[in-house]
Design an enzyme around this catalytic site. Sequence first.
Site, mmCIF file in Angstrom:
data_model
loop_
_atom_site.group_PDB
_atom_site.id
_atom_site.type_symbol
_atom_site.label_atom_id
_atom_site.label_comp_id
_atom_site.label_asym_id
_atom_site.label_seq_id
_atom_site.Cartn_x
_atom_site.Cartn_y
_atom_site.Cartn_z
ATOM 1 N N TRP A 74 0.844 -1.201 0.000
ATOM 2 C CA TRP A 74 0.000 0.000 0.000
ATOM 3 C C TRP A 74 0.878 1.250 0.000
ATOM 4 O O TRP A 74 1.718 1.339 -0.939
ATOM 5 C CB TRP A 74 -1.122 -0.079 1.044
ATOM 6 N N ASP A 75 0.755 2.188 0.927
ATOM 7 C CA ASP A 75 1.453 3.488 0.816
ATOM 8 C C ASP A 75 2.859 3.337 0.228
ATOM 9 O O ASP A 75 3.681 2.592 0.782
ATOM 10 C CB ASP A 75 1.612 4.136 2.193
ATOM 11 N N SER A 152 4.008 4.991 7.376
ATOM 12 C CA SER A 152 4.569 5.708 6.232
ATOM 13 C C SER A 152 5.587 6.790 6.543
ATOM 14 O O SER A 152 5.663 7.303 7.663
ATOM 15 C CB SER A 152 3.444 6.367 5.446
ATOM 16 N N ARG A 235 1.867 11.147 12.212
ATOM 17 C CA ARG A 235 2.581 10.238 11.329
ATOM 18 C C ARG A 235 2.912 10.854 9.969
ATOM 19 O O ARG A 235 2.600 11.997 9.699
ATOM 20 C CB ARG A 235 1.763 8.965 11.132
ATOM 21 N N ASP A 236 3.552 10.038 9.139
ATOM 22 C CA ASP A 236 3.796 10.306 7.714
ATOM 23 C C ASP A 236 4.731 11.485 7.443
ATOM 24 O O ASP A 236 4.382 12.434 6.722
ATOM 25 C CB ASP A 236 2.456 10.513 6.971
ATOM 26 N N GLU A 328 -3.655 13.087 5.622
ATOM 27 C CA GLU A 328 -2.568 12.118 5.693
ATOM 28 C C GLU A 328 -1.526 12.313 4.600
ATOM 29 O O GLU A 328 -1.784 12.902 3.551
ATOM 30 C CB GLU A 328 -3.147 10.706 5.550
HETATM 31 C C1 FRU Z 1 -2.491 6.040 4.766
HETATM 32 C C2 FRU Z 1 -2.149 5.602 6.162
HETATM 33 C C3 FRU Z 1 -0.984 6.402 6.694
HETATM 34 C C4 FRU Z 1 -0.329 5.445 7.643
HETATM 35 C C5 FRU Z 1 -0.590 4.104 7.003
HETATM 36 C C6 FRU Z 1 -0.832 2.972 7.940
HETATM 37 O O1 FRU Z 1 -2.912 5.021 3.943
HETATM 38 O O2 FRU Z 1 -3.248 5.708 7.002
HETATM 39 O O3 FRU Z 1 -1.386 7.587 7.314
HETATM 40 O O4 FRU Z 1 1.015 5.745 7.769
HETATM 41 O O5 FRU Z 1 -1.705 4.256 6.162
HETATM 42 O O6 FRU Z 1 -1.115 1.802 7.264
#
Ligand code: FRU
Length: 481
Positions: A74-75, A152, A235-236, A328
């Site tokens: 994913w991310d 992320s 986060r991120d 995000e």
């Molecule tokens: C976005 C998210 C990010 C986080 C990750 C966790 O898709 O929610 O904010 O880092 O996925 O899976």
Amino acid sequence: PAPTPGFPLPTEHTQEAFDPASDFTSKWTRADAKQIMAQSDPTVAPGENSMSPDVTMPEIPEDFPAMNDDVWVWDTWSLTDENANQISYKGWDVVFSLVADRHAGYGFDQRHWNARIGYFFRKTNADPAKDKWNYGGHVFADGASIGNTEWSGSTRLMQGNQVNVFYTATTFYDVAERNAGGGGIAPDAAIAKALGKIHADENGVTFDGFKHTKLLEPDGEMYQTKEQNPGFAFRDPYTFADPAHPGKTFMVFEGNTGGTRGEYECKPEDLGYRPGDANAESVDEVNSSGAYYQTANVGLAVADNKDLTKWSFLPPILSANCVNDQTERPQIFIQNEGGKNKYYLFTISHQFTYAAGMRGPDGVYGFVGDGVRSDYQPMNNSGLALGSPTDLNLPSESPEAPTPNQNGRQFQAYSHYVQPGGLVQSFIDNVNGVRGGSLSPTVKINFRDGISQVDRTFGQDGLGPFGYLPTNVRVGGEGHY
Ligand code: FRU
């Protein structure tokens, strides 16, 4: 644009830049986000897409290929420099993804509790339509990162072959929660980095030597802590240089407004209605709807040393109080328009995180201003830059439990990231009930003056190659090791 009958006018934003260290926080207001519905078609047949094609991601086919058979993906982000250039390293393109084991006995929706940062590489001159990304495995050794789950971030090539992997160190305390997915003891979240080395030879890319440093934990004033809200977001991290402030390194990240959950009171500036607007809501009305529970922000921090191991918080650059609870994976994208640098802040958000009375799709939202900290103008007046096809006339849902009468592609993609050239990569979540865990076809948006349009001449009817994250800057030659 002409106002839509029955809807308020958007807030006026000047785009004026402020000192990054000052305390001006731009507001994504209810009046702004109400433009999403003002621009949506109320007359579509139930379950069709009600949004303008200019902001709708083209439909992903159900028979999409898996990027990897052993891990869900994913991310995702590329190896970059401080100016968001995507780096080809010694002839290899390198991307980093959150990954989770497809065969460990938990489902796709439990991936967050089991996330690790993995990486993929591919020859820079590969055919993106044919050549698969090679999976290199986890970036960090088991147990090496801060926290027990890696969320992320972003990765930057530094001097020579040094890389800094910025990431979210999430720590879950509750095994049951990790397996069942949520509802248990709130996790800790810290922004961390790991400095290590990238190696490349004719066989591919490897990493080693990572040294992990915790960089930031929420302060409870500007950025909400887990004690204040078990469902907080912190986060991120995404770091970048700002040509207007040479020598400094900044970081944007996802946060929530500091303070105990439920105690925030929506303010006139969060609503942002123009004086005398007949379609405005009152502050009391909004507060009694419970909209004060949603308090997303985009945080800003500045590095205090060249090693990027010490950071100070600055006030958030954007808040979405009483509008949405999650902004995000923020990023700053600088584009020269008519000889002037325009700063685009992109951030992803969900339909289920909107406040009472607000409605919008899963997708990427954008804001434009004259500096990193500015009175950001929401793109397309609403903020919405690219959303998954959705009938916004129907109530909001979540990807785990969509109803059959909604558009089957309302959760087709998430975690959009805008790359150089307006190429937008994302991951596939749910296409007509087929769950994803793989990268989407990359799409292209053209934007200028805060107005964007999906480029349907790109790829096939707007869909480019799956997982197309091309590099635009070459470092270390092309395979001369
Ligand atoms: C976005 C998210 C990010 C986080 C990750 C966790 O898709 O929610 O904010 O880092 O996925 O899976």
